[in-house]
Design a protein around this motif. Structure first.
Motif, short mmCIF file in Angstrom:
data_model
loop_
_atom_site.label_atom_id
_atom_site.label_comp_id
_atom_site.label_asym_id
_atom_site.label_seq_id
_atom_site.Cartn_x
_atom_site.Cartn_y
_atom_site.Cartn_z
N PHE A 211 15.63 -4.75 0.25
CA PHE A 211 14.28 -4.18 0.36
C PHE A 211 13.17 -5.10 -0.18
CE2 PHE A 211 17.17 -0.59 0.42
CZ PHE A 211 16.82 -0.08 1.66
N ARG B 68 13.23 -8.94 1.29
CA ARG B 68 12.85 -8.93 2.71
C ARG B 68 11.39 -8.53 2.91
NH1 ARG B 68 17.89 -6.70 6.10
NH2 ARG B 68 19.28 -8.41 5.59
N LEU B 69 10.97 -7.57 2.09
CA LEU B 69 9.58 -7.09 2.16
C LEU B 69 8.62 -8.23 1.85
CD1 LEU B 69 8.32 -4.23 2.67
CD2 LEU B 69 8.06 -4.07 0.19
N ILE C 282 1.63 -8.84 0.40
CA ILE C 282 1.69 -7.36 0.36
C ILE C 282 1.06 -6.82 -0.91
CG2 ILE C 282 3.96 -7.25 -0.73
CD1 ILE C 282 4.51 -4.86 1.11
N THR D 167 3.97 2.62 -1.06
CA THR D 167 5.04 1.60 -1.06
C THR D 167 5.90 1.73 -2.31
OG1 THR D 167 3.35 0.21 -0.08
CG2 THR D 167 5.44 -0.85 -0.62
#
Ligand SMILES: Nc1ncnc2c1ncn2[C@@H]1O[C@H](COP(=O)(O)OP(=O)(O)OP(=O)(O)O)[C@@H](O)[C@H]1O
Ligand SMILES: [Mg+2]
Length: 392
Positions: free
Chosen positions: A50, A53-54, A61, A67
């Protein structure tokens, strides 16, 4: 699909067997390491799947509330799953270890309670399994020793019982022997009295009478009277000789030594029939070779005692004496049709005891078959073996 279905249970089974047969040390290390390891792995996977990769997908981000919630919810799920797998693995390993040890403890308790058939079930070859196997071997040895001990004890008990029986038999024999010795002395004394009485009353009287009659001849001058008196004296003298012969035959029949058992028995049976007015049947071979003297005298005494007993005690009308023999054995029996007696009971006579002693000395056997009201049969069997060889 079919292949997958078959493979999965096989895989689970082999994994389970590996867990069971793993060394106890590995199981204990697994117990400590597995929960931590699964949590770390699941945390790493969580980060890998998670967060990294995010970040890789969108490096700029910005973490907003949504989130963050999404990430923490996933973190909770992944870490919880990892912790569950780790705890499950630990519980399984603990169960395996406790089950092995529990089986051993239960077996020990049963053995402590005296049940030596209990064995610890061995389902792993790890250290605990080896302890269980060694323990089972020890119990096998213990059970074998206990069985041996019990067998020895049983043997000892039966030996003890046999000893007690032999001691009892010895005591009975001792009593019998003491009684027989006392009776032997009494019988000897009675026999002496009888001989003395017969010598005094019969032979002594007859000789005195002969003496008086001889003296009275001194004054007789008439030849006819003299001849008459001498005839009387001769008759008295022959009667006395006959009486002496009977007495000496009674003590030890000369026929036995000179002619053998058959003529001696015929003579004795004839005498018994004449004196007691009773019918005695004698069944024997027409002719017989001479037997060893010690066998002949025992056969004679057995017949004498059997006839005496039948005449004195049985009130029989008919008696039968039977003599048979082969090259290896000789049998004699005296049967009567009298009132019989309890042959197994204790009898205070010397006759039958004496017979048993005499027959035993010749390695023979004897017995009495009798019941009240149905006559009696005294029998002996004497071997003509090397111990009692026949005369050549
Ligand atoms: N044929 C028989 N019929 C009935 N009773 C018998 C006969 N033979 C033996 N008995 C019984 O067995 C007892 C024992 O016999 P045994 O010959 O040993 O002694 P006994 O004849 O009494 O005395 P002993 O022989 O010493 O003079 C007798 O007293 C008698 O009671
Ligand atoms: Mg007798």
């Amino acid at each position: 699909m079919k292949r997958n279905r078959a493979t999965l249970p096989t895989f689970v089974h082999s994994l389970w067997m590996r867990i069971i047969s793993a060394p106890a040390a590995v199981k204990l290390v697994g117990l400590a390491v597995l929960p931590v390891a699964t949590i770390i792995i699941s945390a790493w996977l969580y980060a890998e799947i998670f967060i990294f990769r995010l970040l890789a997908a969108s490096p700029d981000i910005t973490l907003n509330a949504h989130t963050l919630f999404d990430l923490s919810w996933r973190a909770f799920l992944w870490l919880g799953l990892g912790a569950l797998i780790g705890i499950g693995a630990s519980v399984t390993l603990t169960w395996v270890l406790i089950r092995q040890l529990g089986g051993l403890v239960k077996t020990m308790e049963r053995i402590e309670a005296g049940d030596l058939t209990a064995r610890s079930p061995v389902w792993s070859q790890d250290e605990i399994g080896q302890v269980q196997a060694a323990f089972n071997t020890m119990v096998n040895g213990l059970q074998q020793s206990r069985d041996d001990l019990m067998k020895n004890q049983r043997e000892l008990e039966s030996l003890d019982a046999e000893n007690q029986r032999l001691i009892g038999e010895l005591r009975d024999k001792e009593t019998e022997l003491r009684f027989a010795l006392r009776r032997a002395v009494d019988v000897q004394e009675e026999e002496r009295k009888r001989i003395a009485r017969e010598l005094h009353d019969e032979i002594g009287q007859a000789l005195t009478s002969i003496l008086i009659r001889l003296k009275s001849l001194q004054n007789i001058t008439n030849l006819d009277v003299m001849t008459d008196r001498l005839d009387g004296i001769r008759y008295l003298a022959s009667q006395t000789i006959e009486e002496m012969r009977r007495l000496s035959m009674d003590l030890r029949p000369a026929a036995l030594d000179n002619l053998g058992i058959l003529p001696a028995l015929r003579w004795h049976i004839g005498q018994s029939m004449e004196q007691n007015q009773i019918e005695i049947q004698f069944t024997a071979p027409e002719r017989m070779e001479r037997l060893p003297p010690e066998v002949e005298i025992v056969l004679y005494r057995v017949a004498q005692e059997g006839l005496n007993n039948a005449i004195r005690h049985s009130q029989a009308k008919h008696i039968e004496v039977k003599l048979e023999h082969t090259p290896r054995f000789v049998w004699l029996s005296v049967s009567d049709d009298g009132q019989g007696f309890d042959a197994d009971g204790l009898h205070r006579g010397l006759g039958l005891v004496g017979i048993r002693e005499r027959v035993t000395l010749l390695k023979g056997q004897c017995g009495i078959e009798s019941q009240r009201g149905s006559g009696a049969r005294l029998w002996v069997e004497i071997p003509l073996t090397e111990a009692n060889p026949a005369h050549a």
